[in-house]
Design an enzyme around this catalytic site. Structure first.
Site, PDB file in Angstrom:
ATOM      1  N   THR A 142      -0.147  -4.717  34.660  1.00  0.00           N
ATOM      2  CA  THR A 142      -1.067  -5.158  35.668  1.00  0.00           C
ATOM      3  C   THR A 142      -1.828  -4.242  36.330  1.00  0.00           C
ATOM      4  OG1 THR A 142       0.641  -6.009  36.705  1.00  0.00           O
ATOM      5  CG2 THR A 142      -0.067  -7.354  35.349  1.00  0.00           C
ATOM      6  N   TYR A 161     -22.734  -8.432  30.063  1.00  0.00           N
ATOM      7  CA  TYR A 161     -21.471  -8.525  27.993  1.00  0.00           C
ATOM      8  C   TYR A 161     -21.340  -7.336  27.171  1.00  0.00           C
ATOM      9  CZ  TYR A 161     -19.849 -12.818  27.140  1.00  0.00           C
ATOM     10  OH  TYR A 161     -18.972 -14.405  26.944  1.00  0.00           O
ATOM     11  N   ASP A 163       6.646  -2.611  29.944  1.00  0.00           N
ATOM     12  CA  ASP A 163       6.252  -4.300  30.105  1.00  0.00           C
ATOM     13  C   ASP A 163       6.513  -2.904  31.469  1.00  0.00           C
ATOM     14  OD1 ASP A 163       4.645  -5.415  31.711  1.00  0.00           O
ATOM     15  OD2 ASP A 163       5.497  -7.272  30.781  1.00  0.00           O
ATOM     16  N   ARG A 205      -7.146  -7.812  40.235  1.00  0.00           N
ATOM     17  CA  ARG A 205      -6.423  -8.535  39.588  1.00  0.00           C
ATOM     18  C   ARG A 205      -6.662  -8.731  38.508  1.00  0.00           C
ATOM     19  NH1 ARG A 205      -2.801 -12.006  39.896  1.00  0.00           N
ATOM     20  NH2 ARG A 205      -2.805 -12.305  41.951  1.00  0.00           N
ATOM     21  N   LYS A 240      -0.817  -5.402  41.252  1.00  0.00           N
ATOM     22  CA  LYS A 240       1.092  -5.655  42.147  1.00  0.00           C
ATOM     23  C   LYS A 240       0.674  -4.384  42.593  1.00  0.00           C
ATOM     24  CE  LYS A 240       3.156  -8.669  38.867  1.00  0.00           C
ATOM     25  NZ  LYS A 240       1.999  -8.809  37.702  1.00  0.00           N
ATOM     26  N   GLU A 263     -19.490  -6.415  25.055  1.00  0.00           N
ATOM     27  CA  GLU A 263     -18.022  -6.142  23.412  1.00  0.00           C
ATOM     28  C   GLU A 263     -17.912  -5.338  22.717  1.00  0.00           C
ATOM     29  OE1 GLU A 263     -18.013 -10.250  21.195  1.00  0.00           O
ATOM     30  OE2 GLU A 263     -18.028 -11.440  22.595  1.00  0.00           O
TER      31      GLU A 263
END
Ligand code: DSN
Length: 424
Positions: free
Chosen positions: A232, A60, A206, A241, A235, A62
């Protein structure tokens, strides 16, 4: 460094959970055994997959490097700092945030940073090549914001730039978005920047589909023009991913806060490490050659399909994908997808601009070359692939046992055996 690396221990998984082990092997066999032509997919390297399958998944963290809400973050901080620096260098960007879990979450951050509910967005319409998160009615982006959409010109089938300018002046959007999921041609970023400046809008690109081509310097970059570029990483880029964004220094605080704590909680540190590995891969000459080959292959494939009557919209492509109108061969997108599937060719049905069919039927297919180029295929193989697709669509059947499906599958098998995905 410890001598034992706990991750990617397939033998242990096979012994504990053979059901899931079978799924992993089955999927690998599927990737190896057929032609993968979905424009948004690729084959990440074993190095990327190793980082993904690591103990960093446990942590974790954050917050951001040096400013975490948990102890024990020294090692993962190093991974995130490397990912940020490599991303900034790769795209020559003023700031990078590598925490978005996906392209959709990176896009959410744009809304979070720059818009209030009810504000106006100008973006490309989904049926003309845009994206779900660009203000469609089914998405949060269309429910919470006033989305106005531009489309493509009826003749050129490319972005209708006159319409972009007219709608921007009429609606004075807070944000103007360029980019989408089925745009075969280069986008004029300079034009969008000028229009955004004229109406006082934020210019968002985008770049999920084409950022890998930008990383390989194979097409012009939106980074000098846009306030923020989301993307992303799985691709053409060929990473894990996930998602990321780069932006101008002046928007850094707003976008970092929009990713965390506004839209996301704990970052996925294993994925961030995998993004760092991927950005390092993308900075190599081999990757640049790959990106150029992806485009060369896409051009040949589009043209060869066109010669078989499977018309490429806009007349071809400048990128990694082409969109094809099946109306001349009297087959729907959904049937074409099923016939190709039965023949060992994975691609997707896609709406074409001004499509008379519903989206779940569609009049087109979208094909992309990231995977087959990773496998090492070139122009000659693209002509063969076009022959196989055309035969599957015009003579094939959705039944895998149909003689034509069997025959094409055997030819696909021969081809992919010469260019193995994930060689043994
Ligand atoms: N669904 C992705 C694609 O296939 O283009 C985009 O998010």
């Amino acid at each position: 460094m410890s001598e034992t690396f706990y991750g990617s221990d397939f033998a242990a998984l096979q012994s504990f959970d053979p059901d899931i082990a079978d799924v992993l092997v089955g999927e690998l066999d599927r990737l190896r055994g057929g032609l993968q032509l979905i424009a948004s997919e690729n084959f990440s390297s074993p190095e990327v997959l190793t980082a993904l399958g690591s103990t960093l998944s446990n942590k974790y963290a954050e917050g951001y490097p040096g400013r975490r809400y948990y102890g024990g973050c020294a090692e993962v901080d190093k991974a995130e700092e490397l990912a940020i620096e490599r991303c900034k260098t790769l795209f020559d960007a003023e700031h990078a945030n590598v925490q978005a879990h996906s392209g959709a979450s990176a896009n959410q951050a744009v809304y979070g940073a720059f818009m209030q509910p009810g504000d106006t967005l100008l973006a490309m319409s989904l049926p003309h090549g845009g994206h779900l998160t660009h203000g469609t009615r089914m998405s949060f982006s269309g429910k919470w914001f006033n989305a106005v959409h531009y489309g493509v010109d009826k003749d050129s089938e490319d972005i209708d730039y006159d319409e972009v300018e007219r709608l921007a002046k009429e609606h004075k959007p807070k944000v103007i978005c360029a980019g989408g999921s089925a745009i075969p041609r280069l986008i004029d970023f300079e034009f969008f920047r000028r229009v955004a400046d004229e109406v006082g809008a934020i210019f968002w690109v985008d770049a999920a589909h084409f950022i890998g081509l930008v990383a390989g310097k194979a097409i012009p970059s939106p980074v000098p023009y846009a306030d923020v570029v989301t993307f992303t990483t799985h691709k053409v880029l060929r990473g894990p991913r996930s998602g990321a964004l780069v932006c101008k220094e002046e928007h850094k605080t707003a976008l970092d806060r929009a990713i965390f704590p506004m839209m996301q909680g704990g970052p996925q540190m294993h994925t961030i490490a995998a993004k760092a590995v991927n950005f390092k891969e993308c900075a190599t000459p081999e990757y640049a050659a790959y990106a150029r080959q992806v485009i060369d292959n896409a051009k040949v494939l589009a043209e060869a399909l066109g010669e078989k009557g499977i018309r490429p919209t806009t007349g071809g492509t400048d990128t990694h994908l082409s969109l094809h109108d099946l109306q001349p061969v009297l087959v729907t997108g959904v049937d074409a997808e099923a016939r190709c599937d039965a023949a060992g060719i994975t691609l997707n049905k896609n709406a074409i601009p001004f499509d008379p069919q519903k989206p779940n039927i569609a009049s087109g297919i979208r094909v992309g070359t990231p995977c087959v180029t990773t496998q090492g295929m070139g122009a000659d193989e693209m002509r063969t692939v076009a022959d196989l697709i055309a035969r599957a669509i015009t003579e094939g059947d959705a039944d895998p046992e149909h003689p034509v499906s069997r025959e094409i599958r055997a030819q696909v098998s021969d081809l992919v055996a010469r260019f193995p995905a994930y060689p043994r």
